[in-house]
Design a protein around this motif. Structure first.
Motif, mmCIF file in Angstrom:
data_model
loop_
_atom_site.group_PDB
_atom_site.id
_atom_site.type_symbol
_atom_site.label_atom_id
_atom_site.label_comp_id
_atom_site.label_asym_id
_atom_site.label_seq_id
_atom_site.Cartn_x
_atom_site.Cartn_y
_atom_site.Cartn_z
ATOM 1 N N GLU A 58 0.819 -1.215 0.000
ATOM 2 C CA GLU A 58 0.000 0.000 0.000
ATOM 3 C C GLU A 58 0.852 1.264 0.000
ATOM 4 O OE1 GLU A 58 -3.410 0.461 2.268
ATOM 5 O OE2 GLU A 58 -3.968 -1.648 2.280
ATOM 6 N N VAL A 59 1.906 1.262 0.778
ATOM 7 C CA VAL A 59 2.788 2.431 0.827
ATOM 8 C C VAL A 59 3.428 2.672 -0.537
ATOM 9 C CG1 VAL A 59 4.944 3.314 1.800
ATOM 10 C CG2 VAL A 59 3.227 2.314 3.302
ATOM 11 N N LYS A 60 3.851 1.595 -1.191
ATOM 12 C CA LYS A 60 4.431 1.725 -2.534
ATOM 13 C C LYS A 60 3.425 2.301 -3.520
ATOM 14 C CE LYS A 60 6.830 -1.354 -4.630
ATOM 15 N NZ LYS A 60 7.273 -2.633 -5.233
ATOM 16 N N GLY A 61 2.166 1.920 -3.357
ATOM 17 C CA GLY A 61 1.151 2.319 -4.317
ATOM 18 C C GLY A 61 0.610 3.722 -4.130
ATOM 19 N N LEU A 62 0.971 4.382 -3.044
ATOM 20 C CA LEU A 62 0.487 5.742 -2.781
ATOM 21 C C LEU A 62 1.544 6.759 -3.197
ATOM 22 C CD1 LEU A 62 -1.173 5.219 0.723
ATOM 23 C CD2 LEU A 62 -2.362 5.757 -1.416
ATOM 24 N N GLU A 63 1.313 7.453 -4.297
ATOM 25 C CA GLU A 63 2.271 8.460 -4.770
ATOM 26 C C GLU A 63 2.427 9.599 -3.768
ATOM 27 O OE1 GLU A 63 1.512 9.875 -8.664
ATOM 28 O OE2 GLU A 63 1.446 7.884 -9.594
ATOM 29 N N SER A 64 1.373 9.846 -2.987
ATOM 30 C CA SER A 64 1.428 10.944 -2.014
ATOM 31 C C SER A 64 2.377 10.650 -0.855
ATOM 32 C CB SER A 64 0.030 11.236 -1.469
ATOM 33 O OG SER A 64 -0.533 10.071 -0.887
ATOM 34 N N VAL A 65 2.750 9.380 -0.669
ATOM 35 C CA VAL A 65 3.725 9.035 0.377
ATOM 36 C C VAL A 65 5.122 9.287 -0.180
ATOM 37 C CG1 VAL A 65 4.694 7.214 1.829
ATOM 38 C CG2 VAL A 65 2.221 7.324 1.449
ATOM 39 N N GLU A 66 5.764 10.329 0.329
ATOM 40 C CA GLU A 66 7.072 10.713 -0.189
ATOM 41 C C GLU A 66 8.219 10.117 0.620
ATOM 42 O OE1 GLU A 66 6.987 14.942 -0.099
ATOM 43 O OE2 GLU A 66 5.454 15.123 -1.659
ATOM 44 N N GLU A 67 8.018 9.936 1.917
ATOM 45 C CA GLU A 67 9.100 9.482 2.790
ATOM 46 C C GLU A 67 8.606 8.383 3.714
ATOM 47 O OE1 GLU A 67 12.039 12.244 4.841
ATOM 48 O OE2 GLU A 67 10.833 11.629 6.564
ATOM 49 N N VAL A 68 9.447 7.390 3.924
ATOM 50 C CA VAL A 68 9.158 6.301 4.850
ATOM 51 C C VAL A 68 10.297 6.211 5.857
ATOM 52 C CG1 VAL A 68 8.775 3.818 5.113
ATOM 53 C CG2 VAL A 68 7.860 5.015 3.114
ATOM 54 N N VAL A 69 9.943 6.179 7.136
ATOM 55 C CA VAL A 69 10.928 5.996 8.202
ATOM 56 C C VAL A 69 10.764 4.595 8.765
ATOM 57 C CG1 VAL A 69 11.762 6.784 10.447
ATOM 58 C CG2 VAL A 69 10.885 8.446 8.785
ATOM 59 N N LEU A 70 11.803 3.796 8.673
ATOM 60 C CA LEU A 70 11.814 2.477 9.298
ATOM 61 C C LEU A 70 12.442 2.633 10.670
ATOM 62 C CD1 LEU A 70 13.046 0.313 6.267
ATOM 63 C CD2 LEU A 70 10.692 0.768 6.974
ATOM 64 N N GLY A 71 11.613 2.544 11.701
ATOM 65 C CA GLY A 71 12.139 2.746 13.049
ATOM 66 C C GLY A 71 11.013 2.887 14.035
ATOM 67 N N GLY A 72 11.305 3.548 15.135
ATOM 68 C CA GLY A 72 10.322 3.684 16.205
ATOM 69 C C GLY A 72 10.913 3.145 17.480
ATOM 70 N N ILE A 73 10.173 2.296 18.158
ATOM 71 C CA ILE A 73 10.673 1.683 19.391
ATOM 72 C C ILE A 73 11.106 0.267 19.050
ATOM 73 C CG2 ILE A 73 10.077 0.994 21.737
ATOM 74 C CD1 ILE A 73 8.047 3.300 21.702
ATOM 75 N N GLY A 74 12.396 0.044 18.954
ATOM 76 C CA GLY A 74 12.924 -1.244 18.509
ATOM 77 C C GLY A 74 14.007 -1.030 17.471
ATOM 78 N N GLU A 75 14.638 -2.107 17.053
ATOM 79 C CA GLU A 75 15.746 -2.044 16.103
ATOM 80 C C GLU A 75 15.318 -2.638 14.760
ATOM 81 O OE1 GLU A 75 18.653 -1.448 13.913
ATOM 82 O OE2 GLU A 75 18.786 -0.625 15.941
ATOM 83 N N PRO A 76 15.056 -1.794 13.745
ATOM 84 C CA PRO A 76 14.556 -2.300 12.470
ATOM 85 C C PRO A 76 15.514 -3.253 11.755
ATOM 86 C CG PRO A 76 15.179 0.013 12.286
ATOM 87 C CD PRO A 76 15.205 -0.325 13.744
ATOM 88 N N LEU A 77 16.816 -3.063 11.935
ATOM 89 C CA LEU A 77 17.783 -3.907 11.224
ATOM 90 C C LEU A 77 17.826 -5.326 11.780
ATOM 91 C CD1 LEU A 77 20.731 -1.393 10.659
ATOM 92 C CD2 LEU A 77 18.689 -1.813 9.272
ATOM 93 N N TYR A 78 17.135 -5.558 12.895
ATOM 94 C CA TYR A 78 17.057 -6.899 13.474
ATOM 95 C C TYR A 78 16.035 -7.764 12.734
ATOM 96 C CZ TYR A 78 16.973 -10.478 17.138
ATOM 97 O OH TYR A 78 17.051 -11.661 17.829
#
Length: 314
Positions: A12-32
């Motif tokens: 869904e995020v890929k399909g929305l042209e209006s979504v310009e930026e995505v942050v992978l993160g928050g509380i936790g370690e995304p690279l895990y």
């Protein structure tokens, strides 16, 4: 995150042209995450930001960073002993990873990913602020982000370095860090260190939303989970507030729901109370919780330290 929810979310995020930026993160370690390489590849056409503690950076992943990631935000909460006491692993390991990444960037003649340091300021590490800026210069870091801590319990109140009206000790060291950043030509993002009238929500202003590990669509990090926070010496109960779930509805439909739209307009127009400097605070039970306020808003942002820019998130 469940694989099915993750794939639907990414699709869904890929399909929305209006979504310009995505942050992978928050509380936790995304690279895990076992899916991190797939997610990065799928979202490479967006402006992609990853927040990380910098410990999990194999060379294969570094090459993918160079191809797909715009910004890498690494937590550097002080120097050496201070860093290790907070993060429980040596700062040297992180710096070695950054050096290797810089070598890969140079080899590939790439300016990305840009590297940023993020430091959460406390009474234990604030003397390291200028040193962290110097460290950023040494390791070709583009930006340093300072934020303040939000204690989760009254036991940690002594870690706070901001005050309602003044904090001369922190102000002095903040000025030193600002001067150092100017000299080194490093972008510096600094928080407020005392309460000010103006309130702006970065999530609302940026038309941003957050999807939790369970697929819940929430307005921000603060309202993503149950817990407690301490605001100027007062303990406050937090309850997660969801506007929908990605497994049950589309992201766009959730974003356009009346209750979510009304919430965003309320915050954008500052149509909510301010508990922090309210004359009735002492006897108000509503100030003890964040699920409702005296204006009838659900949830309540009346005690949000992010909107006062005392706390900063990517």
């Amino acid at each position: 995150m469940d694989d099915g929810i993750l794939r639907k979310c990414v699709r869904e995020v890929k399909g929305l042209e209006s979504v310009e930026e995505v942050v992978l993160g928050g509380i936790g370690e995304p690279l895990y995450s076992k899916n991190i390489e797939w997610v990065i590849e799928e979202l490479r056409d967006k402006r992609l930001v990853i927040t990380t503690n910098g410990t999990i950076m194999p060379e294969k992943l570094m090459d993918q960073f160079i191809e797909c990631v715009d910004e890498l935000v690494i937590s550097i909460d002080g120097m050496n002993e201070n860093f290790e006491s907070i993060r429980h692993f040596p700062l040297e390991e992180i710096l070695n990873n950054i050096s290797t990444l810089n070598q890969h960037k140079k080899k590939n003649k790439s300016k990305t990913p840009k590297i940023s340091f993020q430091m959460v300021i406390t009474s234990k590490n604030y003397l390291d602020m200028t040193k962290v800026v110097e460290l950023a210069d040494e390791y070709d870091v583009d930006k340093v982000i300072f934020s303040n801590i939000v204690p989760a319990s009254l036991e940690d109140v002594d870690l706070v370095m901001y005050e309602m009206y003044s904090k001369k000790k922190l102000e002095k060291h903040m000025q030193k860090a600002i001067v150092k950043a100017l000299v080194k030509k490093i972008e510096l993002v600094i928080p407020e260190i005392m309460l000010k009238t103006e309130r702006r929500c970065k999530f609302i202003d940026d038309d941003a939303t957050m999807i939790t590990v369970d697929g819940h669509v929430v307005p921000c990090y603060r309202l993503a989970h149950d817990g407690t926070e301490v605001v100027f010496g007062r303990e406050k109960e937090l309850k997660a507030h969801y506007f929908g779930n990605i497994a049950e509805d589309t992201l766009l439909d959730i974003w356009n729901k009346d209750d979510y739209y009304n919430y965003r307009m309320t915050v954008y127009n500052n149509q909510y109370p301010s508990c922090m400097d309210c004359d009735l605070l002492e006897g108000c039970d509503m100030a003890k919780v964040a699920d409702v306020d005296c204006f009838g808003n659900v949830p309540s942002c009346a005690d949000c330290l992010w909107s006062r820019r005392i706390v900063y998130c990517v």
